[in-house]
Motif scaffolding. Sequence first.
Motif, short mmCIF file in Angstrom:
data_model
loop_
_atom_site.label_atom_id
_atom_site.label_comp_id
_atom_site.label_asym_id
_atom_site.label_seq_id
_atom_site.Cartn_x
_atom_site.Cartn_y
_atom_site.Cartn_z
N ARG A 227 16.15 14.61 -36.98
CA ARG A 227 15.27 14.56 -35.80
C ARG A 227 14.49 13.24 -35.78
O ARG A 227 14.39 12.57 -34.76
CB ARG A 227 14.31 15.75 -35.80
CG ARG A 227 13.85 16.18 -34.42
CD ARG A 227 12.76 17.22 -34.53
NE ARG A 227 11.70 16.75 -35.41
CZ ARG A 227 10.84 15.80 -35.10
NH1 ARG A 227 10.88 15.22 -33.93
NH2 ARG A 227 9.93 15.42 -35.98
N THR A 228 13.97 12.84 -36.94
CA THR A 228 13.26 11.55 -37.01
C THR A 228 14.22 10.40 -36.74
O THR A 228 13.88 9.43 -36.06
CB THR A 228 12.61 11.40 -38.41
OG1 THR A 228 11.72 12.48 -38.59
CG2 THR A 228 11.87 10.10 -38.56
N LEU A 229 15.43 10.53 -37.26
CA LEU A 229 16.43 9.48 -37.02
C LEU A 229 16.64 9.30 -35.51
O LEU A 229 16.58 8.18 -34.99
CB LEU A 229 17.75 9.88 -37.69
CG LEU A 229 18.91 8.92 -37.47
CD1 LEU A 229 18.72 7.67 -38.30
CD2 LEU A 229 20.24 9.58 -37.82
N TRP A 230 16.85 10.40 -34.82
CA TRP A 230 17.13 10.32 -33.39
C TRP A 230 15.91 9.89 -32.59
O TRP A 230 16.02 9.16 -31.61
CB TRP A 230 17.64 11.68 -32.88
CG TRP A 230 19.11 11.83 -33.14
CD1 TRP A 230 19.69 12.31 -34.28
CD2 TRP A 230 20.18 11.46 -32.27
NE1 TRP A 230 21.06 12.26 -34.16
CE2 TRP A 230 21.39 11.75 -32.94
CE3 TRP A 230 20.24 10.92 -30.99
CZ2 TRP A 230 22.64 11.51 -32.37
CZ3 TRP A 230 21.49 10.69 -30.42
CH2 TRP A 230 22.66 10.98 -31.11
N GLU A 231 14.78 10.34 -33.02
CA GLU A 231 13.59 10.09 -32.22
C GLU A 231 12.98 8.71 -32.46
O GLU A 231 12.50 8.06 -31.54
CB GLU A 231 12.55 11.15 -32.57
CG GLU A 231 11.42 11.11 -31.62
CD GLU A 231 10.96 12.50 -31.32
OE1 GLU A 231 11.79 13.33 -30.93
OE2 GLU A 231 9.78 12.74 -31.52
N ILE A 232 12.99 8.27 -33.70
CA ILE A 232 12.28 7.03 -34.03
C ILE A 232 13.24 5.87 -34.28
O ILE A 232 13.01 4.75 -33.81
CB ILE A 232 11.41 7.23 -35.31
CG1 ILE A 232 10.51 8.47 -35.17
CG2 ILE A 232 10.60 5.97 -35.62
CD1 ILE A 232 9.45 8.38 -34.12
N TYR A 233 14.31 6.10 -35.02
CA TYR A 233 15.12 4.97 -35.49
C TYR A 233 16.28 4.62 -34.56
O TYR A 233 16.70 3.47 -34.50
CB TYR A 233 15.60 5.23 -36.93
CG TYR A 233 14.42 5.13 -37.88
CD1 TYR A 233 14.09 3.92 -38.46
CD2 TYR A 233 13.57 6.22 -38.10
CE1 TYR A 233 12.98 3.79 -39.28
CE2 TYR A 233 12.45 6.10 -38.91
CZ TYR A 233 12.16 4.89 -39.50
OH TYR A 233 11.05 4.75 -40.28
#
Length: 742
Positions: A227-233
Motif C-alpha cells: 500500500r505504501t509502495l503504491w501510494e507514496i513511491y
Amino acid sequence: MSRFFLLLLLTCFPAIRTLFAQSSVIDRKIEALLKKMTLDEKIGQLNQYNGDWEATGPVTKDVDDKLEAIRQGKVGSVLNIMGVAHTRAFQEAAVQSRLKIPLLFGQDVIHGYSVTFPIPLAEAASWDLPAIERSARIAATEAAAGGVHWTFAPMVDIARDPRWGRIMEGAGEDPYLGACIARARVKGFQGNGLGNLDAVMACAKHFTAYGAAIGGRDYNSVDMSLRTLWEIYLPPFKAALDAGAATFMNSFNDLNGVPATGNSYLMRNILKGQWHFSGFVVSDWGSVGEMIPHGYVADKKEAARVALTAGCDMDMESRSYIANLPRLVQEGKVPVSLIDDAVRRILRKKFELGLFEDPFRFSDPAREKAVLNKKEHVAAARDMAERSIVLLKNEGHLLPLSGELRSIALIGPLVRSKKDMKGFWSLDVGPLNDVVSLYEGMQQQAGNTILSYAKGCDITDTSRAGFAEALSKAREADVIIMAVGERADMTGEAKSKADIHLPGVQEELIKAVLSTGRPVVVLLMAGRPMIFNWTAEHAPAVLYTWWLGNQAGNAIADVLYGKYNPSGKLPVSFPREIGQIPLYYDHFNTGRPAKDEKDLNYVSAYTDLLNTPRYAFGYGLSYTDFKYSNLQLDKSSLHVNGSISVSFDLQNTGKYAGEEIVQLYLRDIVAQPLRPVKELKDFTKLRLNPGEIKKVSFTIDRSKLAFYNDKLEYITQPGRFQLMIGSASDDIRLEATFQLLQ
Ligand code: NOJ
C-alpha cells in the motif's frame, strides 16, 4: 480502447493518425530486421557497456577491445560517452557490424550538460514546473548536440531520509509534488518527441523504492507494505510514464526480499502489465550480477534468466546477458520470445530516434559548438538557481542588503569554491571557469562596497586555526556573509552519511563570527538537508542555497541584493536531529497523538526532542508577506463524480513584489485504512506586486480524494474531509470541511 473509439480518434485527429502510421511502419521495420538477426545479434542488443569517459560504478575488466565487440554486434548501447568526436568513433564501429545496427549512447545528464543547473532537489524547491521543464529542455538540447541519445534521468525516487546521499537527485518526500516534477522533467528531456534533434530519451529511475533504503544507507534493502509502495513511491513513476518516458531503470535494492532487478511483480506485472509500458527497462550498473551477493541467485547464468524473465530488457555492465543468454535459450530455459520482446523494445527506440536513417545525426561538430553554453542557457541557469534558493530566516529584515554598505566580509570554506557549486552528478563538459563562485557573484554586484574574504576553516576541518583571521575581517565589516556546508562529493551516489550535522568546525566558526555582534547572513550549501540547530536559532538570516550550478554566485547575489525575491519552499522536511529520521509531514496521527509540544503524558513523542521538524515540508520565506483570506467553497458536499470549487484571496501585504507558493492539503478525517494528517493535493505559484490581491482557485474532485486500500484498490470513502490552504505544511492559513457523499 474500443475499436470504435480508436477509429474515431484516427479519423478526427490527423496528428494521431500520423503517429499510428509511423509506429506501424516502425513495427514492420523491426519485424524485418528481427528476422535477419541471429540469436547472438539479438542478445548483443540487450548488452550495455561503459564507454571511455568515466566510470559511474565498479569497473569490470573482462572485455579488452570494446570497439571490436561492437563491430561483432555484441553491444546495443554504451554509457558514459559524450561529445560528438567520441560518440562518432563508437558509432562507426557499430555501422561496421553485419546488420549495421546503431548504438544508443546513454549518459547521466542529471542537472545540465555543459551548463550546470541546480541539483534536482534544489530545483524541486522552486515548485516551478515550467522552470524545471525548461532546465531539462536545455540539458537535453545540449546533451543531444553532444552526441547523447539518452539521459538516465529523471530520478523520481521519493526520499524521506536525508542520510541517503541520493536525496539530492530527486524531488524530495512528497508523491504529489514528485509526480508533478517527474512529468515536467520527462517533458523537458523529450521535448517535442524522440526523433527531434534536441530530444533525448528520458529514463525514470530507479524502479523502485530505492529511496526507502533502510537506515538511509545506499543500496540497502527496502521493506514496505505494498500500500505504501503504491501510494507514496509509485506515483512519480506513473507520472513519468504518462508523460511518455521512453525508458525505465530498475534499482539496486531488494524490495521485500526480491531484488528490483529480478522483480517480476514490479516490471512484468505493474510496469509492462497494468501500466502498458512500451519502452524498455535497463538494469542499474551491474545490478543483474548483484543478485548474486544479494543471495537471490547462485551465478550470473541464473541472474540473467531471472532478470530477463522479470522484464529487465538491457543489462548495464554486468555482462550476465551477453555471456549466458545464448546458452539459456539453447537449453530451453529462456524462450526466444522473451529475447525478441526485449530486442523489439530497444530497436523501436533506435528507430524513433532516427538512428537507422542516420546513425550520425547526433554527431555534428558544428551543432555541438553552436548549441553548448548558449547565452540563453546560462541566463536560464541563473533564473533556475534564483528560484531554487530557500529563505529560512530573516530577522529584523536584515535582507535584502542595501547597496550602500561600506563593507561586507565573505567568510567560510565555500565562498570561493567553484567545483562544489556544480554539485554531485555534474559533468565536466563545460570549463570550471564558467562557474561563478559566491565571491565572484558578489564582486559583480557589490558596487562601491568593499569586499573582504577569509576562509575560516575547511569543510571537514577540526582545526580553528583560521578563525582569528575570519574574526578580524568580520569585526571590520558592516555585514558578514558566511558560506558553509558540504563538498560536492559528500552527497550523491554511495555518499550516505550517518551524521548530517554541518560538518567539521563550521558551526563553531559561525558561533565565533556571531559573537562579534555584527549582522550575519548564513548561506548553507549542500545536497541534502543538514542539521544546524545552533545556527537556525541564533543567526539572524539564513538561506539554504543547495548546490546551485554554474550560476550559483550570481543567483545568490541576486537574492542577497533583492534583485530576486526568494520564493523557494522546502521539498523535504529538515529534521532537528538524526533520531527523528525518517521524518515526513504526511504521517498518520497515531492513537496517542501529543496535544502540543510539551505533552509527554503517554503520547507518541520523544522525551528528549520535539516531534516537529526544524523546518517543515513546504516552508520558505519571502522578503514580502502574504495574507490569505476569504475562503469560499461553492458547495459543502460532493458526490464522487462531482467537484467543489475552492477560492480565496491572496494579498501581498509587504513592500516587495514577490511570488508565493500556495499549497492545498486535505485530510480524510475517518477512513479505513488510515489516512495521513495532511496530504498535498495541489499547489500554485503566483507573483504579486505590493498591495496586489489575486483570487486563487482550486478544484476538488475524485482525483484528490481517492486512495489505495489494503487490497490495492483505488477507492474513495464517503465522509468528512478537512481542507487546509497554507504557505507551508505547518503554516495553514485557511481551513474548511466538506463532505463526500455516498
Ligand atoms: C548507477 C546509478 O544508480 C544510476 O542512477 C546511474 O544512471 C548509473 N549508475 C549509470 O551511471
